[in-house]
Design an enzyme around this catalytic site. Structure first.
Site, PDB file in Angstrom:
ATOM      1  N   ARG A   1      41.508  39.280  51.082  1.00 22.37           N
ATOM      2  CA  ARG A   1      41.078  38.059  50.391  1.00 22.37           C
ATOM      3  C   ARG A   1      42.035  36.937  50.775  1.00 22.37           C
ATOM      4  O   ARG A   1      43.152  36.854  50.255  1.00 22.37           O
ATOM      5  CB  ARG A   1      41.102  38.293  48.874  1.00 22.37           C
ATOM      6  CG  ARG A   1      40.695  37.093  48.035  1.00 22.37           C
ATOM      7  CD  ARG A   1      40.709  37.467  46.554  1.00 22.37           C
ATOM      8  NE  ARG A   1      40.349  36.350  45.708  1.00 22.37           N
ATOM      9  CZ  ARG A   1      41.210  35.423  45.283  1.00 22.37           C
ATOM     10  NH1 ARG A   1      42.488  35.483  45.615  1.00 22.37           N
ATOM     11  NH2 ARG A   1      40.784  34.438  44.514  1.00 22.37           N
TER      12      ARG A   1
ATOM     13  N   SER B   1      31.383  39.803  41.466  1.00 20.93           N
ATOM     14  CA  SER B   1      32.045  39.494  40.201  1.00 20.93           C
ATOM     15  C   SER B   1      30.987  39.055  39.199  1.00 20.93           C
ATOM     16  O   SER B   1      30.169  38.186  39.514  1.00 20.93           O
ATOM     17  CB  SER B   1      33.046  38.352  40.397  1.00 20.93           C
ATOM     18  OG  SER B   1      34.004  38.723  41.360  1.00 20.93           O
TER      19      SER B   1
ATOM     20  N   LYS C   1      44.506  33.471  40.635  1.00 21.68           N
ATOM     21  CA  LYS C   1      43.271  32.830  41.080  1.00 21.68           C
ATOM     22  C   LYS C   1      43.212  31.428  40.499  1.00 21.68           C
ATOM     23  O   LYS C   1      43.386  31.254  39.288  1.00 21.68           O
ATOM     24  CB  LYS C   1      42.084  33.673  40.616  1.00 21.68           C
ATOM     25  CG  LYS C   1      40.728  33.234  41.113  1.00 21.68           C
ATOM     26  CD  LYS C   1      39.708  34.309  40.709  1.00 21.68           C
ATOM     27  CE  LYS C   1      38.304  33.823  40.562  1.00 21.68           C
ATOM     28  NZ  LYS C   1      37.553  33.582  41.743  1.00 21.68           N
TER      29      LYS C   1
HETATM   30  N1  3NM Z   1      39.401  37.509  40.410  1.00 22.19           N
HETATM   31  P1  3NM Z   1      46.247  39.530  39.779  1.00 22.19           P
HETATM   32  S1  3NM Z   1      41.075  37.417  38.511  1.00 22.19           S
HETATM   33  C1  3NM Z   1      40.799  37.555  42.450  1.00 22.19           C
HETATM   34  O1  3NM Z   1      38.503  37.257  36.975  1.00 22.19           O
HETATM   35  C2  3NM Z   1      40.641  37.525  40.998  1.00 22.19           C
HETATM   36  O2  3NM Z   1      37.210  37.489  38.699  1.00 22.19           O
HETATM   37  C3  3NM Z   1      39.483  37.443  39.080  1.00 22.19           C
HETATM   38  O3  3NM Z   1      45.092  38.807  40.611  1.00 22.19           O
HETATM   39  C4  3NM Z   1      38.310  37.387  38.182  1.00 22.19           C
HETATM   40  O4  3NM Z   1      46.046  40.981  39.904  1.00 22.19           O
HETATM   41  C5  3NM Z   1      41.686  37.483  40.074  1.00 22.19           C
HETATM   42  O5  3NM Z   1      47.510  39.078  40.475  1.00 22.19           O
HETATM   43  C6  3NM Z   1      43.145  37.496  40.387  1.00 22.19           C
HETATM   44  O6  3NM Z   1      46.160  39.023  38.377  1.00 22.19           O
HETATM   45  C7  3NM Z   1      43.754  38.855  40.254  1.00 22.19           C
END
Ligand code: 3NM
Length: 217
Positions: free
Chosen positions: A46, A117, A146
């Site tokens: 990503r 998602s 994000k």
């Molecule tokens: N998508 P971390 S939260 C890529 O809620 C992504 O759909 C999300 O990163 C969603 O593990 C997110 O560092 C970030 O929190 C995840």
């Protein structure tokens, strides 16, 4: 990896590591190798955020990370970039609600794995009918990773989907660590997706192993 049946996909989703160059404090290839040594089960490339690679540089890094996955028998999924996934013959793609419609992506990628998602039960139903293989649900916990993240939703939607009897594979995402992963599985997710809990860890292999231990237990 062709489109797997839902039970084997559930196994592959257990310790789902996501990363691009902007998530790493050292060489991404090293980060991925260490995460694999710690026991991740699936990898998503990503490439997002400030300073994200584009063009040839993105292609080269994707190819390098894919070859590490191939050597180690870890499925390689690409976020959003369908053309890149097709060019590299990746194992699958993961898209968001704001990307191309699921039907269109399914048609383009044939029998590759397709993750989406979702944020509501209705989105989940529509996506599955349109050809998605698994859902990413989040943010479960607060995250700074994000930029356009929605508000924290906890495990509510995972529970709702399971209560209504939908058996589609699910991964939780957003702020998940080894310490808080268990409630996500308990709610009905098959696995957890993480970025920083692994990519920013002092020992990447230990962080992946710890997460694995808590998800499999
Ligand atoms: N998508 P971390 S939260 C890529 O809620 C992504 O759909 C999300 O990163 C969603 O593990 C997110 O560092 C970030 O929190 C995840």
């Amino acid at each position: 990896m062709a489109r797997s049946n839902s039970d084997s996909l559930k196994d592959l989703l257990k310790v789902y590591f996501i990363m691009g160059s902007t998530n790493c404090t050292k060489n991404p290839a090293e980060v991925l190798k260490e995460a694999i040594a710690g026991g991740i089960t699936l990898f998503q490339y990503r490439e997002k955020g400030k300073g994200a690679l584009a063009g040839d540089k993105k292609y080269e890094l994707a190819k390098e990370l894919q070859s590490i996955c191939i050597e180690n028998h870890i499925p390689f999924i690409i976020n959003d970039d369908i053309d890149l996934a097709m060019a590299l013959n990746a194992d699958g793609v993961h898209i968001g609600q704001e990307d191309d419609p699921v039907e269109m992506v399914r048609e383009k990628i044939g029998d590759k794995t397709l993750g989406i998602s979702v944020h509501t039960y209705e989105e989940a139903m529509t996506s599955i009918q349109a050809g998605a293989d698994y859902f990413g649900i989040g943010p479960i916990y607060p995250t700074n990773t994000k930029e356009d993240v929605r508000s924290v939703q906890g495990t509510y939607l995972i529970e709702e989907i399971r209560k209504k009897g939908l058996k589609t594979p699910i991964v939780g995402i957003g702020g998940i660590t080894a310490e808080n992963a268990k409630p996500v599985i308990k709610a009905g997710a098959d696995g957890v997706s993480v970025i920083t809990a692994i990519s920013h860890a002092e020992s990447i292999s230990d962080a992946a192993a710890e997460l694995r231990k808590n998800v499999f237990r």
